[in-house]
Write a protein that holds these residues in place. Sequence first.
Motif, PDB file in Angstrom:
ATOM      1  N   PRO A  63      70.379 -83.224  15.092  1.00 30.73           N
ATOM      2  CA  PRO A  63      70.983 -84.016  13.804  1.00 30.73           C
ATOM      3  C   PRO A  63      71.890 -85.245  14.524  1.00 30.73           C
ATOM      4  N   LEU A  64      72.579 -85.218  15.550  1.00 28.19           N
ATOM      5  CA  LEU A  64      73.386 -86.470  16.129  1.00 28.19           C
ATOM      6  C   LEU A  64      72.379 -87.536  16.430  1.00 28.19           C
ATOM      7  N   ILE A  65      71.285 -87.379  16.988  1.00 29.72           N
ATOM      8  CA  ILE A  65      70.112 -88.122  17.563  1.00 29.72           C
ATOM      9  C   ILE A  65      69.675 -88.794  16.429  1.00 29.72           C
ATOM     10  N   ALA A  66      69.274 -88.077  15.375  1.00 32.04           N
ATOM     11  CA  ALA A  66      68.827 -88.509  13.880  1.00 32.04           C
ATOM     12  C   ALA A  66      69.551 -89.610  13.395  1.00 32.04           C
ATOM     13  N   ALA A  67      70.999 -89.170  13.300  1.00 29.24           N
ATOM     14  CA  ALA A  67      71.972 -90.125  12.749  1.00 29.24           C
ATOM     15  C   ALA A  67      72.122 -91.361  13.587  1.00 29.24           C
ATOM     16  N   LEU A  68      72.241 -91.091  14.789  1.00 29.95           N
ATOM     17  CA  LEU A  68      72.207 -92.327  15.517  1.00 29.95           C
ATOM     18  C   LEU A  68      71.059 -93.263  15.485  1.00 29.95           C
ATOM     19  N   ARG A  69      69.642 -92.909  15.482  1.00 26.11           N
ATOM     20  CA  ARG A  69      68.597 -93.603  14.957  1.00 26.11           C
ATOM     21  C   ARG A  69      68.738 -94.278  13.704  1.00 26.11           C
ATOM     22  N   LEU A  70      69.242 -93.557  12.515  1.00 31.38           N
ATOM     23  CA  LEU A  70      69.374 -94.072  11.197  1.00 31.38           C
ATOM     24  C   LEU A  70      70.330 -95.235  11.261  1.00 31.38           C
ATOM     25  N   ALA A  71      71.266 -95.081  12.119  1.00 29.63           N
ATOM     26  CA  ALA A  71      72.337 -96.039  12.267  1.00 29.63           C
ATOM     27  C   ALA A  71      71.905 -97.579  12.900  1.00 29.63           C
TER      28      ALA A  71
END
Length: 196
Positions: A63-71
Amino acid sequence: MEKSLQRQSIRNDVRKKRRALTPAQQQQYALTISQRVMTHPRVMDAAQLAIFLSFDGELDTGPLIAALRLAGKQVYLPVLHPFTPGHLLFLRYDSHTPMVTNRLHIREPRLDVTRLLPIERLDILFTPLVAFDDTGQRLGMGGGFYDRTLMHWHRRLDGPLAIGLAHDCQQVDAIPAERWDIPLQEIITPSHHWRW
């Protein structure tokens, strides 16, 4: 020798605890960490961050990797150095990155020098750990990869900020440190954020 046995005992105990977490707990903790990390001022300002893919009950970084990419952040993963044993390289990671399983049975990007980023260009380096104490001392799996990686950058203003990610159950009273151990600058768990 006694210190070595103590360290291995801590590893065994904490690995059992984190493996005992239910899938629902793992999912909840992963979401909580993601939310906590994404509001960190240094993370908000960072452009290039290295993180690890979870293994053996480690906190799920998905989930953190996905959030970082989204940002809009550039995400890098560690890769075992092919010519310098015990050292890591960091390669750009996205949804199209070809992956392989390394000799430690951990997924990593296939080596491609065009996707390589020198560690000094990383803003944040998220590290895995088996156990930690309230002084920032971390205990890894025993290979020394992250200690070697951080050795020249520990507490330097021009290097990456090293942040450990862990479950709360991975905290112990004290880690018997060895001379080569590099303490972390910060550790984030689902319920706490330590800074040293």
